[in-house]
Write a protein that holds these residues in place. Structure first.
Motif, PDB file in Angstrom:
ATOM      1  N   LEU A 389      -9.123 -19.171 -31.964  1.00 54.62           N
ATOM      2  CA  LEU A 389      -8.867 -20.353 -31.132  1.00 54.62           C
ATOM      3  C   LEU A 389      -8.558 -21.580 -31.962  1.00 54.62           C
ATOM      4  CD1 LEU A 389     -11.646 -19.873 -28.416  1.00 54.62           C
ATOM      5  CD2 LEU A 389      -9.275 -19.038 -28.427  1.00 54.62           C
ATOM      6  N   ALA A 390      -9.201 -21.727 -33.101  1.00 50.75           N
ATOM      7  CA  ALA A 390      -8.934 -22.881 -33.961  1.00 50.75           C
ATOM      8  C   ALA A 390      -7.499 -22.856 -34.465  1.00 50.75           C
ATOM      9  CB  ALA A 390      -9.913 -22.891 -35.132  1.00 50.75           C
ATOM     10  N   ASP A 391      -6.963 -21.654 -34.723  1.00 49.38           N
ATOM     11  CA  ASP A 391      -5.573 -21.545 -35.175  1.00 49.38           C
ATOM     12  C   ASP A 391      -4.599 -21.923 -34.064  1.00 49.38           C
ATOM     13  OD1 ASP A 391      -6.302 -20.749 -37.715  1.00 49.38           O
ATOM     14  OD2 ASP A 391      -6.293 -18.612 -37.209  1.00 49.38           O
ATOM     15  N   VAL A 392      -4.957 -21.588 -32.822  1.00 45.19           N
ATOM     16  CA  VAL A 392      -4.118 -22.004 -31.693  1.00 45.19           C
ATOM     17  C   VAL A 392      -4.045 -23.524 -31.638  1.00 45.19           C
ATOM     18  CG1 VAL A 392      -3.834 -21.959 -29.184  1.00 45.19           C
ATOM     19  CG2 VAL A 392      -4.701 -19.935 -30.370  1.00 45.19           C
ATOM     20  N   VAL A 393      -5.195 -24.181 -31.809  1.00 40.83           N
ATOM     21  CA  VAL A 393      -5.232 -25.649 -31.796  1.00 40.83           C
ATOM     22  C   VAL A 393      -4.359 -26.203 -32.914  1.00 40.83           C
ATOM     23  CG1 VAL A 393      -6.711 -27.668 -32.102  1.00 40.83           C
ATOM     24  CG2 VAL A 393      -7.509 -25.730 -30.726  1.00 40.83           C
ATOM     25  N   THR A 394      -4.426 -25.597 -34.092  1.00 42.63           N
ATOM     26  CA  THR A 394      -3.625 -26.070 -35.220  1.00 42.63           C
ATOM     27  C   THR A 394      -2.137 -25.981 -34.918  1.00 42.63           C
ATOM     28  OG1 THR A 394      -5.326 -25.403 -36.804  1.00 42.63           O
ATOM     29  CG2 THR A 394      -3.094 -25.689 -37.657  1.00 42.63           C
ATOM     30  N   VAL A 395      -1.701 -24.852 -34.342  1.00 40.60           N
ATOM     31  CA  VAL A 395      -0.287 -24.683 -34.004  1.00 40.60           C
ATOM     32  C   VAL A 395       0.142 -25.732 -32.984  1.00 40.60           C
ATOM     33  CG1 VAL A 395       1.387 -23.162 -32.867  1.00 40.60           C
ATOM     34  CG2 VAL A 395      -0.229 -22.217 -34.519  1.00 40.60           C
ATOM     35  N   ARG A 396      -0.669 -25.929 -31.947  1.00 40.01           N
ATOM     36  CA  ARG A 396      -0.322 -26.898 -30.912  1.00 40.01           C
ATOM     37  C   ARG A 396      -0.351 -28.328 -31.450  1.00 40.01           C
ATOM     38  NH1 ARG A 396       2.635 -24.453 -27.174  1.00 40.01           N
ATOM     39  NH2 ARG A 396       1.605 -22.631 -26.254  1.00 40.01           N
ATOM     40  N   ARG A 397      -1.269 -28.611 -32.354  1.00 44.11           N
ATOM     41  CA  ARG A 397      -1.337 -29.942 -32.952  1.00 44.11           C
ATOM     42  C   ARG A 397      -0.095 -30.212 -33.805  1.00 44.11           C
ATOM     43  NH1 ARG A 397      -5.356 -29.372 -36.680  1.00 44.11           N
ATOM     44  NH2 ARG A 397      -6.973 -29.507 -35.064  1.00 44.11           N
TER      45      ARG A 397
END
Length: 562
Positions: A389-397
């Protein structure tokens, strides 16, 4: 058997819609040459041009209409159909008698024709051919296809595809495309007649030339209705039918097919090489593969060559690695090709490699054109499935930083909330990105910032109001904010409505007048909440006095009760 009319005025209104029905009422007076037959009624209506109309009642009494006006050719029950329908209803009382008379005329004509000798019928036909060039052309073609002169057949079929008689200034406009399409469709029927008559080899050669001719001229035709595209499909089907019947040399046929497919002008025909497997056999398919591979190696970035290579590999059960190599030779700058490769690999069960290609697409995408939204969604979905989930946030950020938009903000918010990291630093950072992506401009009419949209989407009206006051909002955003706060903060909302009425005082036009009325209605609602309706009445009276010369505006205000 004759019968009374089965349709009503309400049926006409339902088929046409209220607007076309009302317009059709005005055309009843210009309906001419009305003939009420057994199931079909024909007439002419003088509109922009003289249009031919045909109304048909099926066995269940359902009505349909056809008109050769542009709107009618799109399949709509147009105003001209309405006019003819209304004209028929005006003669409803005499309709059974007219239909009976039409049936009698048909029987009389049939009996008379059957009573003529062969010589008399031939003379009658020659007389008609002298004045009807279309009929003459069709019968000449039928005669040629029944005979042995291939040159005449070729000339007649290709003449059917000649656009020059229909072209104005070198282009077949929409109004003429239907007539051209009807004529061109006769070429398809003639080719099939050749094959059915045992002359499939001739049909193959003429079909090839016909396909080439239409491919060259298609760009000069307004084919908005797709009629010419249907003709092209018919030509391709007639060519395949002739090949299946005549069995041409497989290698020569393969060479023609590949050259045809590689020619950009022939895209309209939509021929699929693999529909010809039976015709080509293994020798022909081998030669086709050789030519496609050679063409792709020379120009691996060309769309047609790439598509044919991909088609070959998939149809032949080629390796995924070979297919990946075809795509990898020409990677889109937005990462879409990386996504195609990732999906192929994932379909082959190679999920880790698929994700690597997708991640590579994110890294290599050009900032102005990428990354592709579907690629981003693919990566985020695979990360989510893996619990990253943290990687998803990074991509979206990262995407918000590259392309600040409300959608990107919403995606980041969803991802961060799922990861439990939205409130606090993540949201503050995202809003900071949006704030930095624009410059405050006081009094802007257009081009409001994403910052205000994002704050309103968060339902943080207070912060959105402050951002608007700082210069980040355009007119529409100010008004959206005013609508949000009108019940709780009517005074603030009123200020917004009055502010945007003022510049409209100097403008004209129906849209402007409607906008003024909308704003005044909103202002009146604020005054009612505030209990200052007298103040609004004074403001409205002053505005009407100031704008009294704009009669359309005053009429618009009257319509809205202002």
């Amino acid at each position: 058997m004759t019968h009374a009319l089965a349709f009503t005025e309400e049926d006409l209104r339902r088929l046409a819609g209220a607007r076309s029905f009302e317009r059709g009422v005005g055309y009843v007076s210009v309906v001419s040459r009305l003939e009420i037959g057994g199931e079909t009624t024909t007439a002419t209506v003088d509109g922009t041009d003289a249009y031919e109309i045909e109304l048909t009642e099926d066995e269940d009494g359902r009505l349909s209409g056809w008109c050769d006006c542009p709107y009618g050719r799109e399949g709509n029950f147009c105003k001209h159909c309405v006019a003819v329908g209304l004209a028929v209803l005006e003669q409803a009382g005499s309709a059974p008698q007219q239909r009976s008379a039409a049936a009698s005329r048909t029987r009389l004509l049939d009996d008379w024709l059957e009573s003529r000798t062969r010589e008399e019928l031939a003379a009658l036909m020659r007389e008609q051919l002298a004045v009807d060039r279309g009929l003459r052309r069709r019968l000449e073609l039928r005669a040629a296809t029944a005979g042995d002169d291939s040159a005449i057949v070729r000339e007649r079929i290709l003449s059917l595809l000649d656009t020059r008689p229909f072209a104005r200034h070198g282009y077949v406009e929409y109004a003429d495309a239907h007539a051209y399409g009807q004529q061109a469709a006769e070429a398809v029927a003639a080719l099939r007649a050749l094959t059915a008559g045992g002359r499939a080899a001739d049909a193959v050669e003429v079909a090839r030339e016909a396909l080439r001719t239409l491919g060259r001229t298609y760009g000069e035709i307004d084919d908005s209705d797709g009629l010419i595209g249907d003709v092209a499909t018919g030509l391709a089907e007639a060519h395949l039918e002739a090949c299946l019947s005549s069995r041409p040399d497989p290698v020569e046929a393969a060479e023609w097919l590949v050259r045809h497919l590689l020619d950009e002008e022939n895209g309209i025909t939509d021929i699929d090489l693999f529909d010809y497997r039976e015709v080509l056999g293994e020798p022909g398919m081998t030669r086709a593969r050789e030519m496609v591979v050679a063409a792709w190696r020379i120009n691996p970035k060309a769309w047609t060559e790439k598509y044919l290579m991909e088609r070959l590999l998939k149809a032949d059960g080629g390796s995924v690695d070979a297919l990946v190599a075809v795509h990898a030779a020409d990677l889109d700058p937005n990462g879409h090709t990386h996504l195609v490769i990732a999906r192929e690999l994932e379909g082959a069960g190679r999920k880790a490699e698929a994700l690597e290609w997708a991640e590579r697409g994110l890294r290599e995408a050009e900032s102005e054109r990428g990354p592709d939204d579907e690629l981003v969604a693919f990566v985020c979905d695979r990360y989510t499935r893996a619990g990253r989930l943290a990687d998803v946030v990074t991509v979206r950020r990262d995407l918000l930083g590259v392309r600040p938009s409300l959608t990107a903000y919403q995606h980041l918010r969803t991802a961060a909330r799922t990861a439990g990291t939205w409130e606090g630093a993540e949201r503050a950072g995202a809003l900071g990105v949006l704030r930095a992506s624009d410059l405050p401009v006081k009094g802007r009419w257009y081009g409001g910032s994403v910052l205000v949209d994002a704050l309103m989407d968060d339902a943080d009206v207070e912060a959105a109001w402050q951002a608007a006051a700082d210069g980040y909002a355009d007119q529409q955003q100010w008004l959206a904010l005013a609508d949000r706060i009108r019940d709780e903060q009517p005074a603030d909302a009123l200020t917004v409505y009055l502010r945007w009425i003022e510049p409209l005082r100097t403008e004209t036009g129906d849209r402007t007048y409607e906008r003024v009325a909308e704003l005044l209605l909103s202002a009146r609602a604020c005054h009612r909440t505030l209990g200052t309706e007298a103040e609004f009445a004074a403001y409205l009276a002053a505005l009407r006095a100031d704008q009294k010369r704009k009669r359309k505006l005053i009429a618009t205000l009257d319509q809205h009760g202002l």
